[in-house]
Design an enzyme around this catalytic site. Structure first.
Site, mmCIF file in Angstrom:
data_model
loop_
_atom_site.group_PDB
_atom_site.id
_atom_site.type_symbol
_atom_site.label_atom_id
_atom_site.label_comp_id
_atom_site.label_asym_id
_atom_site.label_seq_id
_atom_site.Cartn_x
_atom_site.Cartn_y
_atom_site.Cartn_z
ATOM 1 N N GLY A 10 0.819 -14.139 13.435
ATOM 2 C CA GLY A 10 1.291 -14.557 12.104
ATOM 3 C C GLY A 10 1.253 -15.778 12.325
ATOM 4 O O GLY A 10 1.334 -16.809 13.150
ATOM 5 N N ARG A 11 1.524 -16.265 10.897
ATOM 6 C CA ARG A 11 1.791 -18.041 10.862
ATOM 7 C C ARG A 11 2.674 -18.755 11.654
ATOM 8 O O ARG A 11 2.603 -19.492 12.227
ATOM 9 C CB ARG A 11 1.675 -18.281 9.311
ATOM 10 C CG ARG A 11 0.641 -18.347 8.672
ATOM 11 C CD ARG A 11 0.969 -18.331 6.922
ATOM 12 N NE ARG A 11 1.617 -17.234 6.539
ATOM 13 C CZ ARG A 11 0.864 -16.430 5.545
ATOM 14 N NH1 ARG A 11 -0.291 -16.909 5.116
ATOM 15 N NH2 ARG A 11 1.261 -15.413 5.242
ATOM 16 N N THR A 12 3.788 -17.613 11.483
ATOM 17 C CA THR A 12 4.949 -18.408 12.253
ATOM 18 C C THR A 12 5.164 -17.895 13.656
ATOM 19 O O THR A 12 5.441 -18.708 14.391
ATOM 20 C CB THR A 12 6.200 -18.082 11.387
ATOM 21 O OG1 THR A 12 6.163 -18.188 10.053
ATOM 22 C CG2 THR A 12 7.477 -18.956 11.903
ATOM 23 N N GLY A 85 13.693 -13.861 12.638
ATOM 24 C CA GLY A 85 13.368 -14.780 11.830
ATOM 25 C C GLY A 85 13.017 -14.010 10.427
ATOM 26 O O GLY A 85 12.721 -14.651 9.331
ATOM 27 N N SER A 110 17.788 -16.774 8.070
ATOM 28 C CA SER A 110 16.885 -16.980 6.977
ATOM 29 C C SER A 110 16.075 -18.114 7.064
ATOM 30 O O SER A 110 14.931 -18.225 6.624
ATOM 31 C CB SER A 110 17.250 -16.761 5.720
ATOM 32 O OG SER A 110 18.207 -17.716 5.535
ATOM 33 N N PHE A 112 15.488 -21.462 10.156
ATOM 34 C CA PHE A 112 15.539 -22.026 11.764
ATOM 35 C C PHE A 112 15.483 -23.538 11.612
ATOM 36 O O PHE A 112 15.333 -24.010 12.521
ATOM 37 C CB PHE A 112 14.705 -21.311 12.721
ATOM 38 C CG PHE A 112 15.076 -19.931 13.069
ATOM 39 C CD1 PHE A 112 16.428 -19.993 14.204
ATOM 40 C CD2 PHE A 112 14.902 -19.035 12.760
ATOM 41 C CE1 PHE A 112 16.929 -18.612 14.543
ATOM 42 C CE2 PHE A 112 15.258 -17.613 13.201
ATOM 43 C CZ PHE A 112 16.284 -17.679 14.010
ATOM 44 N N HIS A 141 6.870 -21.900 -1.872
ATOM 45 C CA HIS A 141 6.260 -21.610 -0.675
ATOM 46 C C HIS A 141 4.714 -21.304 -0.922
ATOM 47 O O HIS A 141 4.280 -21.124 -1.930
ATOM 48 C CB HIS A 141 6.984 -20.247 -0.106
ATOM 49 C CG HIS A 141 8.184 -20.538 0.795
ATOM 50 N ND1 HIS A 141 9.451 -20.536 0.040
ATOM 51 C CD2 HIS A 141 8.538 -20.589 1.724
ATOM 52 C CE1 HIS A 141 10.471 -20.712 0.900
ATOM 53 N NE2 HIS A 141 9.857 -20.794 2.015
ATOM 54 N N LYS A 145 3.293 -15.806 0.949
ATOM 55 C CA LYS A 145 4.607 -15.269 1.306
ATOM 56 C C LYS A 145 5.018 -13.863 0.536
ATOM 57 O O LYS A 145 4.530 -13.905 -0.883
ATOM 58 C CB LYS A 145 5.690 -16.277 0.776
ATOM 59 C CG LYS A 145 7.149 -15.904 1.148
ATOM 60 C CD LYS A 145 7.974 -17.036 1.212
ATOM 61 C CE LYS A 145 9.308 -16.629 1.634
ATOM 62 N NZ LYS A 145 9.672 -15.991 2.699
ATOM 63 N N THR A 152 16.108 -17.906 2.499
ATOM 64 C CA THR A 152 16.659 -19.260 2.422
ATOM 65 C C THR A 152 17.350 -19.288 0.998
ATOM 66 O O THR A 152 18.547 -19.906 0.917
ATOM 67 C CB THR A 152 15.836 -20.234 2.735
ATOM 68 O OG1 THR A 152 15.259 -20.266 4.141
ATOM 69 C CG2 THR A 152 16.561 -21.830 2.899
HETATM 70 N N1 LIG Z 1 13.665 -17.752 9.466
HETATM 71 C C1 LIG Z 1 12.776 -18.571 9.374
HETATM 72 O O1 LIG Z 1 12.962 -19.871 9.705
HETATM 73 C C2 LIG Z 1 11.330 -18.413 8.796
HETATM 74 C C3 LIG Z 1 10.288 -19.227 8.710
HETATM 75 C C4 LIG Z 1 9.092 -19.048 8.485
HETATM 76 C C5 LIG Z 1 8.901 -17.433 7.823
HETATM 77 N N2 LIG Z 1 9.868 -16.781 8.195
HETATM 78 C C6 LIG Z 1 9.767 -15.268 7.720
HETATM 79 O O2 LIG Z 1 8.994 -14.805 8.808
HETATM 80 C C7 LIG Z 1 8.316 -13.736 8.183
HETATM 81 C C8 LIG Z 1 6.736 -13.956 8.876
HETATM 82 O O3 LIG Z 1 6.222 -14.849 7.923
HETATM 83 P P1 LIG Z 1 4.795 -15.568 8.004
HETATM 84 O O4 LIG Z 1 4.556 -16.474 7.122
HETATM 85 O O5 LIG Z 1 4.631 -15.760 9.698
HETATM 86 O O6 LIG Z 1 3.861 -14.164 7.875
HETATM 87 P P2 LIG Z 1 2.330 -13.695 8.434
HETATM 88 O O7 LIG Z 1 1.762 -14.970 8.655
HETATM 89 O O8 LIG Z 1 1.859 -12.814 7.349
HETATM 90 O O9 LIG Z 1 2.575 -13.047 9.867
HETATM 91 C C9 LIG Z 1 3.425 -11.767 9.891
HETATM 92 C C10 LIG Z 1 2.956 -11.022 11.032
HETATM 93 O O10 LIG Z 1 3.524 -9.897 11.162
HETATM 94 C C11 LIG Z 1 3.104 -8.789 11.636
HETATM 95 N N3 LIG Z 1 2.848 -7.788 10.636
HETATM 96 C C12 LIG Z 1 2.453 -7.732 9.202
HETATM 97 N N4 LIG Z 1 2.508 -6.625 8.847
HETATM 98 C C13 LIG Z 1 3.224 -5.807 9.882
HETATM 99 C C14 LIG Z 1 3.372 -4.165 9.858
HETATM 100 N N5 LIG Z 1 3.143 -3.374 8.545
HETATM 101 N N6 LIG Z 1 3.648 -3.802 10.909
HETATM 102 C C15 LIG Z 1 3.955 -4.567 11.859
HETATM 103 N N7 LIG Z 1 3.509 -5.817 11.997
HETATM 104 C C16 LIG Z 1 3.227 -6.304 10.853
HETATM 105 C C17 LIG Z 1 1.438 -9.369 11.639
HETATM 106 O O11 LIG Z 1 1.201 -10.099 13.090
HETATM 107 P P3 LIG Z 1 0.426 -8.948 14.088
HETATM 108 O O12 LIG Z 1 -0.608 -8.654 13.474
HETATM 109 O O13 LIG Z 1 0.266 -10.222 15.056
HETATM 110 O O14 LIG Z 1 1.346 -7.993 14.736
HETATM 111 C C18 LIG Z 1 1.389 -10.414 10.825
HETATM 112 O O15 LIG Z 1 0.802 -11.577 11.266
HETATM 113 C C19 LIG Z 1 8.580 -13.538 6.703
HETATM 114 O O16 LIG Z 1 9.458 -12.350 6.665
HETATM 115 C C20 LIG Z 1 8.871 -14.954 6.552
HETATM 116 O O17 LIG Z 1 9.723 -15.036 5.296
HETATM 117 C C21 LIG Z 1 11.046 -17.202 8.382
#
Ligand SMILES: NC(=O)c1ccc[n+]([C@@H]2O[C@H](COP(=O)([O-])OP(=O)(O)OC[C@H]3O[C@@H](n4cnc5c(N)ncnc54)[C@H](OP(=O)(O)O)[C@@H]3O)[C@@H](O)[C@H]2O)c1
Length: 252
Positions: A10-12, A85, A110, A112, A141, A145, A152
Site C-alpha cells: 500500500g501507499r503508506t 494506522g 489516526s 502519526f 487528501h 482515500k 484525523t
Molecule cells: N494513521 C496515519 O498516520 C495514516 C497515514 C496515512 C494513511 N492512513 C490510513 O492507512 C490506511 C491505508 O492507507 P493507504 O493510503 O496506504 O491505502 P492503500 O494505498 O490503498 O493501501 C492499503 C493496503 O491495504 C491492503 N488492503 C486493501 N484492501 C484489503 C482487503 N480487503 N483485505 C486485506 N488487505 C487489504 C492492500 O495491501 P496489500 O495488497 O499489500 O495486502 C492495500 O495496498 C487508510 O485507512 C488510511 O486512512 C493513516
C-alpha cells in the site's frame, strides 16, 4: 527487532516497510499480492501470518478496517504488540481492536505526524480561548482515500467537543438555503490528486480569523511516526495506547 508490516504494497504500508528496513530492523512484509519484494524483502501471504508472527516484536498495519481487525487479532493471539494506522473503523471494528488490546499492547493513531499531535493541542487551546467563535474544519487528501472525513478530522472534531464541553453539531458541507446555526462545526472534505494530507481548523468571529493548518509533505512522516511507535510498544503491558504515549515518553 523483527517487524511485520501488513498492507506492505500500500501507499503508506510501503513507506513503513522502507522505514523499517532503513532502521536495520528485520522486515517481514505481508501482502495479498502473490509475489514481489518491498525494501528488499520478499512479500509474505496473510495466510502465513501466525507463523510469521513467531518471534516478532511488533506488527504495523496500514490497510482497511476489515483486514486490520483480523491482522491485529492474530497479533494479539501471538502476544505481539500491534501499531494500527488504518482509519475508518466503525464501532464494531473498534471493539475488535479493543478486544485484542486485552491480550497484547495495541497502539492506534489516526495520524502519526508529530505536527498533527501539536495541532491537536493548539486547537484545544484556541477552542478554549475563543468561546463562541465559529469553527470550520477542512481536510484534503489524495483521490484514492476511502474514508471521509479522515480519521484525523474526526480526532480534531472530538478535541473541539472536549475543549468546548459540548458535542458540536457536525455539519458535513452545505447546499442551498442552509445558513449557519449556532453550535455547528462545518466539516469540508476535498479529494484530489496526490495530496498527502492537509487539515485546517478555522476560528472566526469579532472581525478576525484564526486559521491553523497542518500539511503532510510526504508519507514518510507517517511511516517514521509509526515505526517510532513500533520501537516503543514492545515491553509495555497489554492495553490501549496512543501516539501521545510515545511522544510523551520521550520517543524520538
Ligand atoms: N494513521 C496515519 O498516520 C495514516 C497515514 C496515512 C494513511 N492512513 C490510513 O492507512 C490506511 C491505508 O492507507 P493507504 O493510503 O496506504 O491505502 P492503500 O494505498 O490503498 O493501501 C492499503 C493496503 O491495504 C491492503 N488492503 C486493501 N484492501 C484489503 C482487503 N480487503 N483485505 C486485506 N488487505 C487489504 C492492500 O495491501 P496489500 O495488497 O499489500 O495486502 C492495500 O495496498 C487508510 O485507512 C488510511 O486512512 C493513516
Amino acid at each position: 527487532m523483527k517487524v511485520v508490516v501488513t498492507g506492505a504494497t500500500g501507499r503508506t504500508g510501503g513507506e513503513v516497510a522502507r522505514e523499517v528496513a532503513e532502521r536495520d530492523h528485520d522486515l517481514v512484509p505481508v501482502s495479498r499480492e502473490p509475489a514481489g519484494t518491498v525494501a528488499g524483502a520478499d512479500l509474505q501471504p496473510p495466510e502465513d501470518l501466525p507463523a510469521l508472527l513467531d518471534g516478532a516484536d511488533a506488527l504495523v498495519d496500514f490497510t482497511v478496517p476489515v483486514a486490520s481487525g483480523e491482522y491485529v487479532a492474530e497479533a494479539a493471539d501471538a502476544g505481539v504488540p500491534a501499531v494500527v494506522g488504518t482509519t475508518g473503523f466503525d464501532d464494531e471494528g473498534l471493539a475488535t481492536l479493543h478486544e485484542a488490546a486485552e491480550s497484547a499492547p495495541v497502539l492506534k493513531a489516526s495520524n502519526f505526524a508529530r505536527g498533527v499531535h501539536a495541532l491537536l493541542s493548539v486547537v484545544r487551546e484556541a477552542a478554549t480561548a475563543l468561546p463562541g467563535y465559529d469553527v470550520e474544519l477542512t481536510e484534503t487528501h489524495h483521490n484514492g482515500k476511502r474514508d471521509a472525513p479522515s480519521g484525523t478530522a474526526n480526532t480534531l472534531l472530538d478535541e473541539l467537543d472536549d475543549a468546548r464541553g459540548e458535542a458540536l453539531d457536525r455539519t458535513y458541507g452545505r447546499e442551498g438555503e442552509d445558513p449557519r446555526e449556532p453550535g455547528q462545526v462545518g466539516v469540508h472534505v476535498r479529494r484530489a490528486g496526490n495530496v498527502r494530507g492537509e487539515h485546517e481548523v478555522m476560528f472566526a468571529d469579532n472581525d478576525e480569523v484564526l486559521s491553523l493548518t497542518h500539511r503532510a509533505e510526504s508519507r514518510g512522516v507517517f511511516a517514521a511516526g509509526a515505526v517510532d511507535a513500533a520501537e516503543w510498544l514492545p515491553g509495555h503491558e497489554a492495553g490501549w495506547y496512543e501516539f501521545g504515549d510515545v511522544i510523551g515518553d520521550g520517543g524520538d
